[in-house]
Design an enzyme around this catalytic site. Sequence first.
Site, mmCIF file in Angstrom:
data_model
loop_
_atom_site.group_PDB
_atom_site.id
_atom_site.type_symbol
_atom_site.label_atom_id
_atom_site.label_comp_id
_atom_site.label_asym_id
_atom_site.label_seq_id
_atom_site.Cartn_x
_atom_site.Cartn_y
_atom_site.Cartn_z
ATOM 1 N N HIS A 190 -9.025 5.237 2.475
ATOM 2 C CA HIS A 190 -7.782 5.628 1.797
ATOM 3 C C HIS A 190 -7.463 7.108 1.905
ATOM 4 O O HIS A 190 -6.367 7.519 1.498
ATOM 5 C CB HIS A 190 -7.819 5.167 0.337
ATOM 6 N N ARG B 97 -25.646 13.140 18.506
ATOM 7 C CA ARG B 97 -25.494 11.777 17.992
ATOM 8 C C ARG B 97 -24.213 11.153 18.496
ATOM 9 O O ARG B 97 -23.257 11.853 18.823
ATOM 10 C CB ARG B 97 -25.367 11.812 16.463
ATOM 11 N N ARG C 131 -4.244 7.596 3.492
ATOM 12 C CA ARG C 131 -2.999 7.257 2.799
ATOM 13 C C ARG C 131 -2.629 8.247 1.713
ATOM 14 O O ARG C 131 -1.535 8.191 1.173
ATOM 15 C CB ARG C 131 -3.147 5.870 2.153
ATOM 16 N N ASP D 56 0.510 1.828 8.867
ATOM 17 C CA ASP D 56 0.061 1.012 10.006
ATOM 18 C C ASP D 56 1.048 1.044 11.184
ATOM 19 O O ASP D 56 0.682 0.673 12.300
ATOM 20 C CB ASP D 56 -0.127 -0.452 9.575
ATOM 21 N N GLY E 11 0.843 -1.191 0.000
ATOM 22 C CA GLY E 11 0.000 0.000 0.000
ATOM 23 C C GLY E 11 0.878 1.241 0.000
ATOM 24 O O GLY E 11 1.860 1.304 0.731
ATOM 25 N N GLY F 37 -5.227 0.196 9.586
ATOM 26 C CA GLY F 37 -4.224 -0.371 10.485
ATOM 27 C C GLY F 37 -4.101 -1.876 10.406
ATOM 28 O O GLY F 37 -3.245 -2.465 11.051
ATOM 29 N N ARG F 38 -5.010 -2.479 9.664
ATOM 30 C CA ARG F 38 -5.046 -3.941 9.512
ATOM 31 C C ARG F 38 -5.027 -4.645 10.880
ATOM 32 O O ARG F 38 -5.962 -4.478 11.635
ATOM 33 C CB ARG F 38 -3.904 -4.405 8.614
ATOM 34 N N THR G 113 4.898 2.168 6.077
ATOM 35 C CA THR G 113 3.501 1.757 6.201
ATOM 36 C C THR G 113 2.785 2.723 7.124
ATOM 37 O O THR G 113 3.339 3.124 8.157
ATOM 38 C CB THR G 113 3.314 0.322 6.743
ATOM 39 N N ARG H 24 -24.139 7.335 13.986
ATOM 40 C CA ARG H 24 -23.679 7.309 12.594
ATOM 41 C C ARG H 24 -22.270 6.725 12.538
ATOM 42 O O ARG H 24 -21.537 6.749 13.531
ATOM 43 C CB ARG H 24 -23.620 8.718 12.016
HETATM 44 O O1 F6P Z 1 -1.196 -1.678 5.035
HETATM 45 C C1 F6P Z 1 -1.708 -0.425 4.736
HETATM 46 C C2 F6P Z 1 -3.196 -0.472 4.562
HETATM 47 O O2 F6P Z 1 -3.641 0.842 4.291
HETATM 48 C C3 F6P Z 1 -3.972 -1.091 5.717
HETATM 49 O O3 F6P Z 1 -4.141 -0.217 6.785
HETATM 50 C C4 F6P Z 1 -5.240 -1.475 5.021
HETATM 51 O O4 F6P Z 1 -5.889 -2.552 5.674
HETATM 52 C C5 F6P Z 1 -4.789 -1.893 3.665
HETATM 53 O O5 F6P Z 1 -3.537 -1.264 3.445
HETATM 54 C C6 F6P Z 1 -5.730 -1.505 2.564
HETATM 55 O O6 F6P Z 1 -5.227 -2.017 1.384
HETATM 56 P P1 F6P Z 1 -5.773 -1.671 -0.057
HETATM 57 O O7 F6P Z 1 -5.199 -0.337 -0.443
HETATM 58 O O8 F6P Z 1 -5.250 -2.769 -0.895
HETATM 59 O O9 F6P Z 1 -7.265 -1.604 0.020
#
Ligand code: F6P
Length: 341
Positions: free
Chosen positions: A271, A162, A274, A127, A10, A170-171, A125, A265
């Site tokens: 993303h 709410r 990222r 994460d 990623g 973060g997986r 990463t 909610r």
């Molecule tokens: O490892 C980085 C990460 O953004 C994780 O936090 C997330 O689970 C995963 O990649 C998402 O991956 P993709 O971009 O393939 O959906």
Amino acid sequence: MRIGLLTGGGDCPGLNAVIRAVVTKGVTVHGHEFVGFRDGWKGPLEGLTRPLGLEDVAGILSLGGTILGSSRTNPYSTDGGVDLIRENVQRAGIDALVALGGEDTLGVAKRLTDDGLGVVGVPKTIDNDLAATDYTFGFDTAVGIATEAIDRLRTTAQSHHRAMVVEVMGRHAGWIALHAGTAGGANGILIPEQQFEVAEVCGWVESCMARGVAPIIVTAEGALPSGGEEQLLAHGVDEFGHVRLGGIAEWLAEEIEQATGSETRSAVLGHLQRGGTPTAYDRVLSTRLGLNAIDAVHERDFGMMVALRGTDIVRVSLAEATDELKTVPPERYAEVAAFFG
Ligand code: F6P
């Protein structure tokens, strides 16, 4: 030397800053030349290259993403993958590789080193789950974005009385949730390292509502209720075989609304965490890692990864770097529990 550079897994903010540092110091100080491999390990596997000189890295310090492209290709899943990489690397006249990536990309780097290729790794990463380094670049940017989102969600939640459940990435590690939740003053933080009780989360929501506070619950995408199965939140697997997570916030928001009667909610940051420009901290960390990585290559110190320890950049073996995931220790989670509810 002629050096190949690639970015795998990623993407994250700071990758271009590393590329700039490696190429700039490599050319101007050490006199090396560079070739960019496109799209992670797919590049060396399929011989996909692009030029990578000083003119290509000018002005990319603050640019998000990666000018080389990325993928989650695992050459060890392709028959004869290592031989193909060896052939393509030789054909391009490459003496060494610099691989920027997380556990998957660096795991491949380690195996390729064992198979005789000269590779140096750089940890990336959002994460922050690589054990051998204190921080990975991209993490600070992701936490900043998530924190700003929490601040924004808080004002709208407060206006409408709410509850809000915010899902962050973060997986299998809860670092983004822990840091963004702490920075954003969350009323509950849920991480994959510790299963949660829905009734307890509902209790936090009720006690906030009782004193006129609109509760913000920050959940990591990999957090699970007690007895829950990851499969419930999985959306297939990625190219590397990891489950794609998501959906816990929506599920939990419904549970909270049903149990407490408070309108709830969910928001999934996904993303957004990222993308875009790296923070100043990530630009500095990326730059320092890049400058040290090219020194390691110059010294032919292969099979190593550059890492942050305290305020120093050190070298650790790729074996150590990919040995285990760095997850949130129970005491770090317990520390912030005083704010829950
Ligand atoms: O490892 C980085 C990460 O953004 C994780 O936090 C997330 O689970 C995963 O990649 C998402 O991956 P993709 O971009 O393939 O959906």
